[in-house]
Design an enzyme around this catalytic site. Structure first.
Site, short mmCIF file in Angstrom:
data_model
loop_
_atom_site.label_atom_id
_atom_site.label_comp_id
_atom_site.label_asym_id
_atom_site.label_seq_id
_atom_site.Cartn_x
_atom_site.Cartn_y
_atom_site.Cartn_z
N TYR A 153 -39.26 -26.45 -79.54
CA TYR A 153 -38.37 -26.76 -80.67
C TYR A 153 -36.90 -26.58 -80.33
O TYR A 153 -36.06 -27.34 -80.78
CB TYR A 153 -38.71 -25.89 -81.88
N TRP A 182 -44.32 -32.79 -84.41
CA TRP A 182 -44.61 -31.97 -85.58
C TRP A 182 -43.71 -32.46 -86.69
O TRP A 182 -42.52 -32.23 -86.61
CB TRP A 182 -44.37 -30.47 -85.31
N GLU A 242 -46.31 -29.87 -79.64
CA GLU A 242 -45.46 -29.90 -80.84
C GLU A 242 -44.01 -30.07 -80.42
O GLU A 242 -43.58 -29.52 -79.40
CB GLU A 242 -45.53 -28.60 -81.66
N GLU A 248 -45.12 -25.20 -94.98
CA GLU A 248 -44.46 -24.61 -93.81
C GLU A 248 -44.47 -23.07 -93.88
O GLU A 248 -43.46 -22.42 -93.89
CB GLU A 248 -43.05 -25.19 -93.69
C1 BGC Z 1 -46.30 -23.97 -85.71
C2 BGC Z 1 -46.48 -24.85 -86.91
C3 BGC Z 1 -45.19 -24.87 -87.72
C4 BGC Z 1 -44.10 -25.45 -86.85
C5 BGC Z 1 -42.75 -25.62 -87.53
C6 BGC Z 1 -44.96 -24.09 -85.03
O1 BGC Z 1 -44.50 -22.81 -84.75
O2 BGC Z 1 -47.35 -24.15 -84.79
O3 BGC Z 1 -47.57 -24.38 -87.64
O4 BGC Z 1 -45.33 -25.56 -88.91
O5 BGC Z 1 -43.91 -24.64 -85.73
O6 BGC Z 1 -42.16 -24.40 -87.85
#
Ligand code: BGC
Length: 449
Positions: free
Chosen positions: A284, A383, A345, A390
């Site tokens: 992320y 994601w 993700e 959330e």
């Molecule tokens: C998780 C998800 C979460 C996403 C966004 C990840 O840490 O696996 O379940 O919704 O991040 O925060």
């Protein structure tokens, strides 16, 4: 990246394009796990939100699978809910497994290869009441659940994730203490982490004993910790500690079977050795780390770059900074493990979708850059598909390619959803697409002409 002579960033043949979800966040009425119970308590979830019907997938996931098919996705990552499959200890529910069989079969019918996560943050209430992941019994319990689920589903799935983001689960519940079981700085944290690691190894072996050709991994949150001041030795040390605890301890243990400090003293577990057929990467953002003498944050305070761009989701804090190069760096660094990498993700909260198209393209172009440099990357799961529950931010953070009103269940495809559909259809990013969705990236991605 500059590809002046090309009009297309082409991905490898057979590359998997799709989105990721987890059971509790989308199914609705998952009343038998610890999250449901916790959500009902006042003040736990932002705005008092609850998962409630979520995206109503338990009844009608297929409607969203049809939308995924229209968007040209060839895969979907979902999780199965332990508390549905095993509602009481040792009592399995064939109707629940049948429902998952329906979902996975439907994905196949639509040309989508499923990836299934076995543990994504939620536990059956009976397990939680018996001490959950703090107690060693969780290992045999997890094994029983995995054996039952994989025996019933192996003809429909060959891509398995044992656990999702073990460190996030641990940090939120036992370190920051802001998710159930809400135990800040609990000494049990290390035990929980060790149990998650061992459960992964046991899960890996159990799946392979039932399905030798399966591909099994775990989805790890990888944040790409960097020293705040690279010239400062203590900052380098602090970033190194974060990487070691956050990433290396897990990855090295599943490579050679030795559980390292602080979880063990090089103790060898046969089940763990070579227990990754691939690495699942949830990426992320990146973090800078500044040294602090305080041992509680592991001698490092995380912060973002002073000139960074942030997700403008209007959240009560900063969710993430724009750091697409981190994805390139992470993928290249993981090459040393010599197994394929699946991006399991990547995404951002952005309800008005004014940043997502550009962020997404920037991340994908960094992924393309890594592949071109030789990395074996097999998938990109965004994601997420529709906005969903959330966790402690409830419905306040909107990660979907599709806007969802949880009250009416009305869905509206965001521009980034249309964009992802075009990328999946073309198995690549064209100059034309960039000019329509994020013209400011034309020069960096394709040169000036
Ligand atoms: C998780 C998800 C979460 C996403 C966004 C990840 O840490 O696996 O379940 O919704 O991040 O925060």
């Amino acid at each position: 990246m500059n590809e002046a002579d090309s009009n297309m960033l082409q991905f490898p043949q057979g590359f998997l394009w799709g989105t990721a979800t987890s059971a509790h966040q989308v199914e609705g009425n998952n009343t038998n796990n610890q999250w449901w119970e916790w959500e009902q308590l006042p003040g736990k979830v932002w705005n008092g939100d609850r998962s409630a019907l979520a995206c109503d997938w338990w009844r009608s996931a297929e409607q969203d699978f049809a939308r995924m098919q229209q968007m040209h996705f060839n895969t979907h990552r979902l999780s199965i809910e332990w508390s549905r499959v095993e509602p009481q200890p040792g009592q399995f529910d064939p109707a629940a497994i049948d429902r998952y069989r329906e979902m996975l079969s439907d994905l196949h019918t639509r040309g989508m290869r499923p990836m299934v996560t076995l543990h994504h943050f939620t536990n059956p209430l009976w397990l939680e009441r018996a001490g959950g992941w703090e107690q060693p019994e969780v290992l045999t319990r997890f094994q029983g659940y995995v054996r039952y689920a994989v025996s019933a589903l192996h003809d429909l799935c060959d891509l398995w994730l044992t656990v999702n983001e073990p460190l996030v689960y641990l940090a939120q519940g036992w370190f920051r203490g802001i998710w159930p079981p809400e135990k800040p700085l609990a000494p049990a944290a290390l035990r929980v982490y060790r149990h998650l690691l061992l459960a992964h190894g046991i899960g890996y072996q159990t799946i392979h004993s039932l399905q030798p050709e399966a591909n099994v991994g775990a989805a790890l949150a990888i944040r790409h910790f960097q020293p705040s001041n690279p010239q400062r030795r203590l900052d380098r040390l602090a970033a190194g500690i974060k990487r070691y605890v956050g990433e290396d301890v897990w990855l090295r243990s599943v490579a050679d079977g030795r559980i390292r400090l602080p979880l063990g003293v090089n103790d060898y577990h046969h089940a763990l050795a070579h227990s990754m057929d691939f690495i699942g990467v949830n990426y992320y953002t990146s973090d800078l780390v500044r040294f602090t003498p305080d041992p509680r944050p592991l001698f490092g305070r995380e912060h973002y770059a002073p000139d960074a761009e942030f997700s403008d989701s209007g959240w009560r804090g900063i969710y993430s900074q724009f750091a697409p190069e981190g994805l390139y760096e992470v993928v290249r660094e993981l090459e040393c493990y010599d197994v394929p990498i699946y991006i399991t993700e990547n995404g951002l909260p952005d309800s008005d979708d004014d940043q997502r198209p550009r962020w997404l393209l920037a991340h994908l172009s960094q992924l393309h850059r890594a592949i071109r440099a030789g990395s074996d990357v097999r998938s990109y799961y965004h994601w997420t598909f529709t906005d969903n529950f959330e966790w402690s931010e409830g419905w306040g953070l909107r990660f979907g390619l599709i806007d969802l009103d949880p009250a009416t269940q009305v869905r509206t495809v965001r521009p980034s959803g249309h964009m992802m559909a075009e990328i999946a259809a073309a198995n690549g990013i064209s100059r034309d697409l960039v000019s329509r969705y994020a013209p400011e990236l034309l020069a960096p991605l394709f040169g000036q002409s």
